[in-house]
Design a protein around this motif. Structure first.
Motif, PDB file in Angstrom:
ATOM      1  N   GLU A 449      15.687   2.004  -4.831  1.00 27.84           N
ATOM      2  CA  GLU A 449      15.389   3.429  -5.007  1.00 27.84           C
ATOM      3  C   GLU A 449      13.894   3.729  -4.865  1.00 27.84           C
ATOM      4  OE1 GLU A 449      17.091   1.574  -7.247  1.00 27.84           O
ATOM      5  OE2 GLU A 449      19.074   2.194  -6.512  1.00 27.84           O
ATOM      6  N   GLU A 450      13.057   2.705  -5.044  1.00 30.00           N
ATOM      7  CA  GLU A 450      11.605   2.909  -4.968  1.00 30.00           C
ATOM      8  C   GLU A 450      11.078   2.830  -3.540  1.00 30.00           C
ATOM      9  OE1 GLU A 450       9.962   1.251  -9.248  1.00 30.00           O
ATOM     10  OE2 GLU A 450      10.541  -0.229  -7.718  1.00 30.00           O
ATOM     11  N   ILE A 451      11.935   2.495  -2.591  1.00 27.45           N
ATOM     12  CA  ILE A 451      11.515   2.352  -1.194  1.00 27.45           C
ATOM     13  C   ILE A 451      12.076   3.513  -0.379  1.00 27.45           C
ATOM     14  CG2 ILE A 451      11.552   0.892   0.864  1.00 27.45           C
ATOM     15  CD1 ILE A 451      11.960  -1.523  -0.962  1.00 27.45           C
ATOM     16  N   THR A 452      11.192   4.379   0.087  1.00 29.97           N
ATOM     17  CA  THR A 452      11.616   5.502   0.933  1.00 29.97           C
ATOM     18  C   THR A 452      11.398   5.211   2.410  1.00 29.97           C
ATOM     19  OG1 THR A 452       9.439   6.586   0.849  1.00 29.97           O
ATOM     20  CG2 THR A 452      11.014   7.111  -0.913  1.00 29.97           C
ATOM     21  N   PHE A 453      10.451   4.312   2.699  1.00 32.97           N
ATOM     22  CA  PHE A 453      10.148   3.968   4.091  1.00 32.97           C
ATOM     23  C   PHE A 453       9.486   2.604   4.118  1.00 32.97           C
ATOM     24  CE2 PHE A 453       7.515   3.582   7.831  1.00 32.97           C
ATOM     25  CZ  PHE A 453       8.275   4.145   8.841  1.00 32.97           C
ATOM     26  N   GLU A 462       2.612   5.408   0.325  1.00 37.30           N
ATOM     27  CA  GLU A 462       3.075   6.302  -0.739  1.00 37.30           C
ATOM     28  C   GLU A 462       3.953   5.554  -1.744  1.00 37.30           C
ATOM     29  OE1 GLU A 462       4.181  10.606   0.451  1.00 37.30           O
ATOM     30  OE2 GLU A 462       4.354   9.411   2.287  1.00 37.30           O
ATOM     31  N   ASP A 463       4.869   4.741  -1.224  1.00 32.93           N
ATOM     32  CA  ASP A 463       5.743   3.966  -2.116  1.00 32.93           C
ATOM     33  C   ASP A 463       4.939   2.990  -2.960  1.00 32.93           C
ATOM     34  OD1 ASP A 463       7.882   5.315  -1.049  1.00 32.93           O
ATOM     35  OD2 ASP A 463       8.539   3.692   0.262  1.00 32.93           O
ATOM     36  N   MET A 464       3.922   2.382  -2.352  1.00 30.04           N
ATOM     37  CA  MET A 464       3.091   1.437  -3.097  1.00 30.04           C
ATOM     38  C   MET A 464       2.338   2.153  -4.214  1.00 30.04           C
ATOM     39  SD  MET A 464       2.017  -1.761  -3.393  1.00 30.04           S
ATOM     40  CE  MET A 464       2.071  -1.465  -5.155  1.00 30.04           C
ATOM     41  N   ASP A 519      -4.995   8.198   4.657  1.00 24.91           N
ATOM     42  CA  ASP A 519      -5.796   9.181   3.918  1.00 24.91           C
ATOM     43  C   ASP A 519      -4.896  10.110   3.103  1.00 24.91           C
ATOM     44  OD1 ASP A 519      -8.677  10.479   3.819  1.00 24.91           O
ATOM     45  OD2 ASP A 519      -7.270  12.134   4.122  1.00 24.91           O
ATOM     46  N   TYR A 520      -3.795  10.549   3.721  1.00 27.16           N
ATOM     47  CA  TYR A 520      -2.840  11.438   3.052  1.00 27.16           C
ATOM     48  C   TYR A 520      -2.245  10.755   1.819  1.00 27.16           C
ATOM     49  CZ  TYR A 520       1.766  13.581   2.259  1.00 27.16           C
ATOM     50  OH  TYR A 520       2.882  14.135   1.683  1.00 27.16           O
ATOM     51  N   ALA A 521      -1.845   9.491   1.956  1.00 27.58           N
ATOM     52  CA  ALA A 521      -1.245   8.762   0.838  1.00 27.58           C
ATOM     53  C   ALA A 521      -2.242   8.579  -0.301  1.00 27.58           C
ATOM     54  CB  ALA A 521      -0.724   7.409   1.325  1.00 27.58           C
ATOM     55  N   LEU A 522      -3.505   8.343   0.041  1.00 23.20           N
ATOM     56  CA  LEU A 522      -4.536   8.215  -0.996  1.00 23.20           C
ATOM     57  C   LEU A 522      -4.739   9.538  -1.739  1.00 23.20           C
ATOM     58  CD1 LEU A 522      -7.248   5.912   0.584  1.00 23.20           C
ATOM     59  CD2 LEU A 522      -6.338   5.700  -1.722  1.00 23.20           C
ATOM     60  N   ARG A 523      -4.693  10.637  -1.013  1.00 22.95           N
ATOM     61  CA  ARG A 523      -4.824  11.941  -1.662  1.00 22.95           C
ATOM     62  C   ARG A 523      -3.695  12.143  -2.668  1.00 22.95           C
ATOM     63  NH1 ARG A 523      -2.688  16.885  -0.885  1.00 22.95           N
ATOM     64  NH2 ARG A 523      -1.770  16.416   1.152  1.00 22.95           N
TER      65      ARG A 523
END
Length: 696
Positions: A449-453, A462-464, A519-523
């Motif tokens: 469930e924690e893995i979307t991609f 994002e998952d990380m 960059d997006y995931a870090l934001r």
């Protein structure tokens, strides 16, 4: 027919291989670079034990020949088996050609190579299936090609071993492995250094002649294809020899124990030495690089670290302020060049969040990555020592219980973790970090469930980060500070990531998309973290592991090592530190900001201290560089030293502290002080690792 005649392809090729190996040893034995005399016993050892080693290595190397020969038959072309096999090959070809196979996750040329292989296999099978009258002739020429290929490889290896000995006076080592990595540079060097056309023309001519005679003695195998029972016997003999060889090869390698290095090298089998180079991952600095007397090397090092004494870097770091045990989150970003950021001149706006975060942080505008691979970046921020020759310490066998940033945090009562969205076994990260006291959180720790991609490298960033937030929320309840080192994966080929996140679709597989999604995931991570109770009490350290590319016009192109780095905390006053520094200095500088007092063995330094002397280390597997006083000094194998004057090439519209392009002009007059200082750093680092003086 007697069974030994069925083995003719093996023993004819083996005989040729032994002749080539024997002649090669004779040539190397009397080569001018072999500056040694040998006793009768040493000579016997070289040629007798060398021949036995060659025999067992040939057995292993002929595994593909065995597989090819045992599948030669006529029965597989009968109906319906022939059509079933052809249908399977066609389906496999369509699957790979679709562009949606598992191979496409790896990117690069792999899918195309596999597609070509399957296509050729399918075409040849079709010819043999539908043209039974020409089957024997086609099979003969295929057999001839396989034998030609083996003969060519035997001769090519002999030539390669000769040229390698001619350069380095040893059989294959990690430099040979390195040559496979830097293919473009190596091929260019070969083209310029040797008469390639005459050499390869002669090589193909000799290969053709030898193949002709080997075919004469081996073609009975396909003229009278062995029966199933005969193939069982052949396979039984081969498998027994194969298993014996697996034990015998390393056993005979242990007999290479003479005090005379040339005896050991001449006795050794080059192919096995090449395999060992992959396993050992290191170059012996003291054998291949320019050195100083040990006392002088450490004396020069003492000028950098006045508090040390003896042949080590042990010293006490003291702070006159109360220690601040804030949480620390270190994020090493995959393949993140300085040139991606707006401040360094990028106009594509692909790092909007990091551009803004940098302005709120302590920025290190003139920082250089230690190397050009992830393991080098991990080594730099974890061990804080210069990049030694060969493979990173992360991938070496002796990589445990080192003096590390994690050990400092552990001594201060921190929970210490390494977080990676992929499989931590990759690049030996699991072995290294667990062996140095880190708890590992990797893809295996995720629930479905924690893995979307995910792609071949692991879950998306994002998952990380979502996982990291959960882990840190749990840690925050333990009333202990935490140090978490997060390694990102999304900015890596094939550059796939979830769609509908940024304005560059994830299935386009573009580098710019990988950077922008990172960059997006870090934001998003910072948006989530800012809502947590531990956020204000946490120092965030952000740095690249290495640049997106290391190729350039020079040995060590400076723009390919410049990386962004900054430290963020709500209590820190935003500042810019513009002095030259190395990736290995980042964590010692953080310890300074936290006012830590500790015993140190780090080569890295707190750059905010007034006694810091600006310099930076950059390296490949074999070229070891020091940047100082606008001069780049490079140490290379064969005791070579080169120095380059660095002249800034200004880019319009970019502030002085963010200029990254330099013209590297080879210096005719040597700066001996910088040469000795460079040797001192790399020699002492190599010495401390070799003598296990860099242990915790």
């Amino acid at each position: 027919m007697v069974i030994y005649k069925k083995l003719s392809p093996f023993y004819n090729l083996a005989l040729f291989y032994f002749i080539v190996s024997f002649l090669l040893r004779i040539v190397l034995f009397f080569h001018p670079i072999t500056q040694s005399s040998f006793s009768i016993l040493e000579s016997l050892k070289i040629f007798s034990l060398g021949l036995i080693s060659d025999f067992f290595v040939f057995i292993i190397a002929s595994v593909f020949l065995w597989l090819y020969l045992i599948f030669i038959s006529n029965s597989k072309y009968n109906k319906p088996s022939g059509y079933i096999i052809l249908g399977f090959l066609a389906a496999l070809f369509i699957y790979v050609a679709s562009g949606k196979s598992i191979l496409d996750e790896y990117g690069g040329a792999l899918p195309r190579i596999v597609l070509i292989f399957i296509g050729i296999k399918m075409a040849l099978f079709s010819l043999l299936l539908f043209l039974p009258t020409l089957r024997d002739e086609i099979r003969y020429w295929l057999f001839a090609f396989v034998m030609f290929l083996y003969v060519l490889l035997i001769l090519q290896n002999g030539l390669s071993e000769y040229f390698f000995w001619n350069e380095f006076g040893v059989k294959y080592n990690f430099i040979a492995v390195n040559y496979l990595i830097y293919t473009n540079e190596v091929i260019g060097n070969i083209m310029q250094s040797y008469p390639v056309i005459p050499i390869f023309s002669g090589l193909f001519l000799v290969t053709g002649i030898v193949t002709y005679f080997i075919l004469k003695g081996s073609k009975k195998y396909i003229d009278e294809i062995p029966t199933f029972n005969e193939k069982i016997k052949i396979s039984g003999i081969y498998i027994v020899l194969f298993l014996i060889s697996l034990v015998a090869i390393p056993a005979f390698a242990k007999t290479e124990n003479s005090k005379n290095v040339f005896v050991n090298e001449l006795q050794a089998n080059g192919l096995y030495k090449f395999y060992l180079a992959f396993q050992n991952n290191k170059l012996d600095y003291f054998k291949f690089y320019k050195t100083l007397p040990s006392e002088k090397a450490y004396s020069l090092l003492k000028q950098q670290f006045p508090a040390i004494s003896g042949e080590n870097t042990h010293r006490i770091i003291s702070s006159d302020s109360l220690e601040n045990h804030k949480n620390v989150v270190l994020i090493t970003i995959e393949s993140y060049s300085a040139e991606f950021m707006k401040m360094y001149g990028n106009k594509q706006n692909i790092t909007p969040f990091l551009d803004s975060l940098a302005q709120k942080s302590v920025q290190f505008t003139n920082l250089y990555a230690a190397g050009n691979r992830t393991v080098r970046g991990l080594e730099a921020v974890t061990l804080c020592l210069p990049p030694t020759a060969g493979e990173s310490v992360v991938k070496r066998e002796d990589n445990k219980n080192k003096f590390s940033t994690g050990s400092i945090f552990k001594d201060k009562g921190y929970n210490v973790k390494f977080m990676y969205g992929g499989d931590a076994f990759f690049d030996n990260m699991q072995d290294f970090y667990s062996g140095n006291g880190y708890e590992i959180i990797d893809k295996s720790s995720f629930t479905p469930e924690e893995i979307t991609f995910s792609n071949v490298w692991g879950v998306c960033d994002e998952d990380m980060y979502n996982k990291a937030i959960k882990v840190m929320n749990t840690e925050a309840k333990e009333n202990k500070p935490f140090f978490n080192h997060i390694m990102t994966v999304s900015n890596h080929r094939p550059f796939t990531y979830p769609n509908n996140k940024i304005d560059i679709p994830g299935d386009i597989k573009s580098r710019d998309g990988g950077v922008k999604y990172t960059d997006y995931a870090l934001r998003k991570f910072f948006a989530m973290a800012s809502k947590q109770p531990w956020f204000k009490n946490t120092m965030f350290v952000i740095v690249a592991d290495h640049c997106a590319s290391s190729a350039g016009k020079t040995q060590l192109p400076l723009d390919k090592y410049r990386i962004p780095a900054f430290i963020y905390n709500t209590d820190l006053k935003p500042t810019k530190y513009n002095q030259l520094m190395s990736q290995i200095d980042l964590m010692p500088t953080l310890f300074g900001l936290l006012h830590f007092s500790y015993e140190s063995k780090f080569f890295g330094q707190d750059v905010l201290k007034p006694d810091y002397k600006p310099r930076a280390f950059i390296a490949t597997y074999q070229d070891l560089g020091l940047i100082k006083d606008n001069i780049l000094t490079i140490l290379s194998p064969k005791q070579q030293v080169r120095q380059f004057q660095l002249n800034l090439e200004t880019k319009e519209g970019v502030a002085p502290e963010y200029q990254i392009d330099y013209n590297e002009k080879c210096m005719k007059t040597e700066r001996t002080d910088l040469v000795n200082e460079t040797i001192s750093f790399y020699q002492t680092a190599s010495d401390m690792l070799k003598k296990k003086k860099y242990q915790k």
